[in-house]
Scaffold this active site. Structure first.
Site, PDB file in Angstrom:
ATOM      1  CB  ALA A 102      32.965  37.580  31.971  1.00  0.00           C
ATOM      2  N   GLY A 145      29.377  40.382  34.478  1.00  0.00           N
ATOM      3  CA  GLY A 145      28.699  39.215  34.060  1.00  0.00           C
ATOM      4  C   GLY A 145      27.934  38.649  35.381  1.00  0.00           C
ATOM      5  CD  GLU A 148      26.518  41.574  31.842  1.00  0.00           C
ATOM      6  OE1 GLU A 148      27.430  40.919  31.888  1.00  0.00           O
ATOM      7  OE2 GLU A 148      26.315  42.243  30.602  1.00  0.00           O
ATOM      8  CD  GLU A 168      30.668  44.736  32.282  1.00  0.00           C
ATOM      9  OE1 GLU A 168      30.303  45.659  32.854  1.00  0.00           O
ATOM     10  OE2 GLU A 168      30.040  43.795  32.335  1.00  0.00           O
TER      11      GLU A 168
HETATM   12  N1  CAA Z   1      38.025  37.006  36.276  1.00  0.00           N
HETATM   13  C1  CAA Z   1      38.917  36.562  36.711  1.00  0.00           C
HETATM   14  N2  CAA Z   1      39.755  36.524  37.775  1.00  0.00           N
HETATM   15  C2  CAA Z   1      39.074  37.285  38.736  1.00  0.00           C
HETATM   16  C3  CAA Z   1      37.970  37.922  38.512  1.00  0.00           C
HETATM   17  C4  CAA Z   1      37.424  37.952  37.387  1.00  0.00           C
HETATM   18  N3  CAA Z   1      36.359  38.835  36.761  1.00  0.00           N
HETATM   19  N4  CAA Z   1      37.729  38.769  39.502  1.00  0.00           N
HETATM   20  C5  CAA Z   1      38.532  38.373  40.638  1.00  0.00           C
HETATM   21  N5  CAA Z   1      39.466  37.557  40.165  1.00  0.00           N
HETATM   22  C6  CAA Z   1      40.400  36.902  40.747  1.00  0.00           C
HETATM   23  C7  CAA Z   1      41.690  38.011  40.971  1.00  0.00           C
HETATM   24  O1  CAA Z   1      42.410  37.764  39.752  1.00  0.00           O
HETATM   25  C8  CAA Z   1      42.242  37.448  42.117  1.00  0.00           C
HETATM   26  O2  CAA Z   1      42.741  36.069  41.664  1.00  0.00           O
HETATM   27  P1  CAA Z   1      44.839  35.896  42.041  1.00  0.00           P
HETATM   28  O3  CAA Z   1      44.580  35.727  43.552  1.00  0.00           O
HETATM   29  O4  CAA Z   1      45.214  34.741  41.384  1.00  0.00           O
HETATM   30  O5  CAA Z   1      45.240  37.172  41.704  1.00  0.00           O
HETATM   31  C9  CAA Z   1      41.314  36.627  42.786  1.00  0.00           C
HETATM   32  O6  CAA Z   1      40.202  36.555  41.994  1.00  0.00           O
HETATM   33  C10 CAA Z   1      40.734  37.573  44.211  1.00  0.00           C
HETATM   34  O7  CAA Z   1      40.662  38.892  43.584  1.00  0.00           O
HETATM   35  P2  CAA Z   1      41.199  40.319  44.094  1.00  0.00           P
HETATM   36  O8  CAA Z   1      42.540  40.028  44.829  1.00  0.00           O
HETATM   37  O9  CAA Z   1      41.088  41.428  43.093  1.00  0.00           O
HETATM   38  O10 CAA Z   1      39.968  40.349  45.197  1.00  0.00           O
HETATM   39  P3  CAA Z   1      39.813  41.950  45.934  1.00  0.00           P
HETATM   40  O11 CAA Z   1      38.843  41.553  47.156  1.00  0.00           O
HETATM   41  O12 CAA Z   1      40.880  42.918  45.954  1.00  0.00           O
HETATM   42  O13 CAA Z   1      38.944  42.710  44.781  1.00  0.00           O
HETATM   43  C11 CAA Z   1      36.967  42.828  43.146  1.00  0.00           C
HETATM   44  C12 CAA Z   1      37.476  42.130  44.403  1.00  0.00           C
HETATM   45  C13 CAA Z   1      36.888  44.368  43.386  1.00  0.00           C
HETATM   46  C14 CAA Z   1      35.847  42.085  42.989  1.00  0.00           C
HETATM   47  C15 CAA Z   1      38.273  42.684  41.963  1.00  0.00           C
HETATM   48  O14 CAA Z   1      38.640  41.256  41.965  1.00  0.00           O
HETATM   49  C16 CAA Z   1      37.652  42.917  40.802  1.00  0.00           C
HETATM   50  O15 CAA Z   1      37.680  44.179  40.545  1.00  0.00           O
HETATM   51  N6  CAA Z   1      37.450  41.941  39.870  1.00  0.00           N
HETATM   52  C17 CAA Z   1      37.066  42.151  38.593  1.00  0.00           C
HETATM   53  C18 CAA Z   1      35.495  42.607  38.498  1.00  0.00           C
HETATM   54  C19 CAA Z   1      35.250  42.980  36.937  1.00  0.00           C
HETATM   55  O16 CAA Z   1      35.824  43.696  36.199  1.00  0.00           O
HETATM   56  N7  CAA Z   1      34.206  42.308  36.592  1.00  0.00           N
HETATM   57  C20 CAA Z   1      33.959  42.388  35.162  1.00  0.00           C
HETATM   58  C21 CAA Z   1      34.339  41.497  34.258  1.00  0.00           C
HETATM   59  S1  CAA Z   1      34.179  41.714  32.415  1.00  0.00           S
HETATM   60  C22 CAA Z   1      32.582  40.903  32.184  1.00  0.00           C
HETATM   61  O17 CAA Z   1      31.977  40.577  33.087  1.00  0.00           O
HETATM   62  C23 CAA Z   1      31.965  41.246  30.960  1.00  0.00           C
HETATM   63  C24 CAA Z   1      30.529  40.659  30.481  1.00  0.00           C
HETATM   64  O18 CAA Z   1      29.871  41.610  30.740  1.00  0.00           O
HETATM   65  C25 CAA Z   1      30.093  39.326  30.686  1.00  0.00           C
END
Ligand code: CAA
Length: 294
Positions: A102, A145, A148, A168
């Site tokens: 998400a 998500g 999911e 999460e």
């Molecule tokens: N939401 C919004 N933006 C996101 C994102 C997310 N879930 N995941 C990545 N991005 C964005 C980053 O903020 C970044 O944007 P900026 O360049 O503007 O800062 C861009 O995508 C690239 O990401 P990274 O620089 O972090 O890339 P990376 O290769 O270093 O890492 C990653 C990749 C491990 C996937 C890391 O981005 C990450 O941990 N992302 C979040 C994953 C996460 O926690 N997902 C769960 C979300 S909550 C959810 O999904 C609830 C549900 O059950 C519905």
């Protein structure tokens, strides 16, 4: 006439250029349909153009699932569900990310009241309710998500570098679109608990071993393999495919006895269809079946 020929030549050139830029699409001919979407791309694939491919297209945010993206998927599914020429639907992302979850930035200011009053994430369930078969073709990250969303699909194919996880917990929340429920039903309590409580990712090979994905293929062949799968499903009666999908899904919703009864009655119901008659007659007559979806 010369003008029309020029337009067609230009169109063919465009299609070839698209295939050249996306080698995983090249082995099969793709018909890029014009779309006005902001967060997704849609195409029809396969020899009969009966496999619809939805590609999540928010590369800068690793296909994070913002409200707009979910709305676009839902609109597209509404359209494909009504289109008799579509036999199967594929949801895919990029080589780096299927979807990183998400959209955390969009979600960050949410409050409890806002979540409840807006029934946050309720509109995500459209994918799981689709009557047509949906295949998730996962390359790269399928997190939160994203994992999911893949699990809402009927079949998951993964590229060999795919990574799945429910991170999460590290954000101070829990999965909200099926991570604690669908994942547990698929991989069992211990694995699901470990993934949800640690937030650790698993790779494609582990996901296959756990039964989360049905096949792992080289990343650059992923969409092609998913299209082949969609085409194979498309060779059968769409009516019967739909009944079969409903029956498998019923296994997740009922007791074994109720599920077995549902299956038996659905099996009986196929005897009221022309396609059941045609399928068995074709077998007896040693010829391919010609299904009419009736
Ligand atoms: N939401 C919004 N933006 C996101 C994102 C997310 N879930 N995941 C990545 N991005 C964005 C980053 O903020 C970044 O944007 P900026 O360049 O503007 O800062 C861009 O995508 C690239 O990401 P990274 O620089 O972090 O890339 P990376 O290769 O270093 O890492 C990653 C990749 C491990 C996937 C890391 O981005 C990450 O941990 N992302 C979040 C994953 C996460 O926690 N997902 C769960 C979300 S909550 C959810 O999904 C609830 C549900 O059950 C519905």
């Amino acid at each position: 006439m010369a003008q029309i020929a020029k337009i067609f030549a230009g169109r063919a050139q465009q299609v070839l250029q698209t295939a050249a830029k996306q080698p995983q699409l090249a082995p099969r001919f793709y018909c890029a349909a014009a779309t006005n979407f902001q967060y997704i791309k849609t195409e029809l694939a396969g020899e009969k153009k009966n496999v619809a491919v939805i590609t999540l297209n928010r590369p800068k945010a690793l296909n994070a699932l913002c409200n707009g993206l979910i709305a676009e998927i839902n609109t597209t599914l509404d359209k494909y569900e009504k289109d008799d020429s579509i036999s199967a639907i594929i949801i895919t992302g990029s080589e780096k990310a299927f979807a990183a979850g998400a959209d955390i930035k969009e979600m960050q200011p949410n409050t409890y009241e806002k979540c409840i009053m807006g029934n946050f994430l309720n509109d995500w369930t459209r994918v799981a309710k689709c009557q047509k078969p949906i295949i998730a073709a996962v390359n790269g990250y399928a997190l939160g998500g994203g994992c999911e969303l893949a699990m809402m699909c009927d079949i998951i194919y993964a590229g060999d570098k795919a990574k799945f996880g429910q991170p999460e917990i590290a954000l101070g929340t829990i999965p909200g679109a099926g991570g604690t429920q669908r994942l547990t039903r698929v991989v069992g309590k211990s694995k699901a608990m470990e993934m949800c409580l640690t937030g650790n990712m698993i790779n494609a090979a582990e996901a296959e071993k756990m039964g989360l994905v049905s096949k792992v293929v080289p990343a650059d062949h992923l969409v092609t393999e998913a299209v082949k799968l969609g085409e194979k499903i498309g060779t059968h009666s769409q009516l019967i495919v739909q009944l079969c999908k409903e029956s498998v899904n019923t296994a997740y919703e009922t007791t074994l006895q109720e599920g077995l009864k549902y299956e038996r009655r659905t099996f009986h119901a196929t005897f009221a269809t022309g396609d059941r008659k045609e399928g068995m007659t074709a077998f007896v007559e040693k010829r391919p079946a010609n299904f009419q979806n009736n």
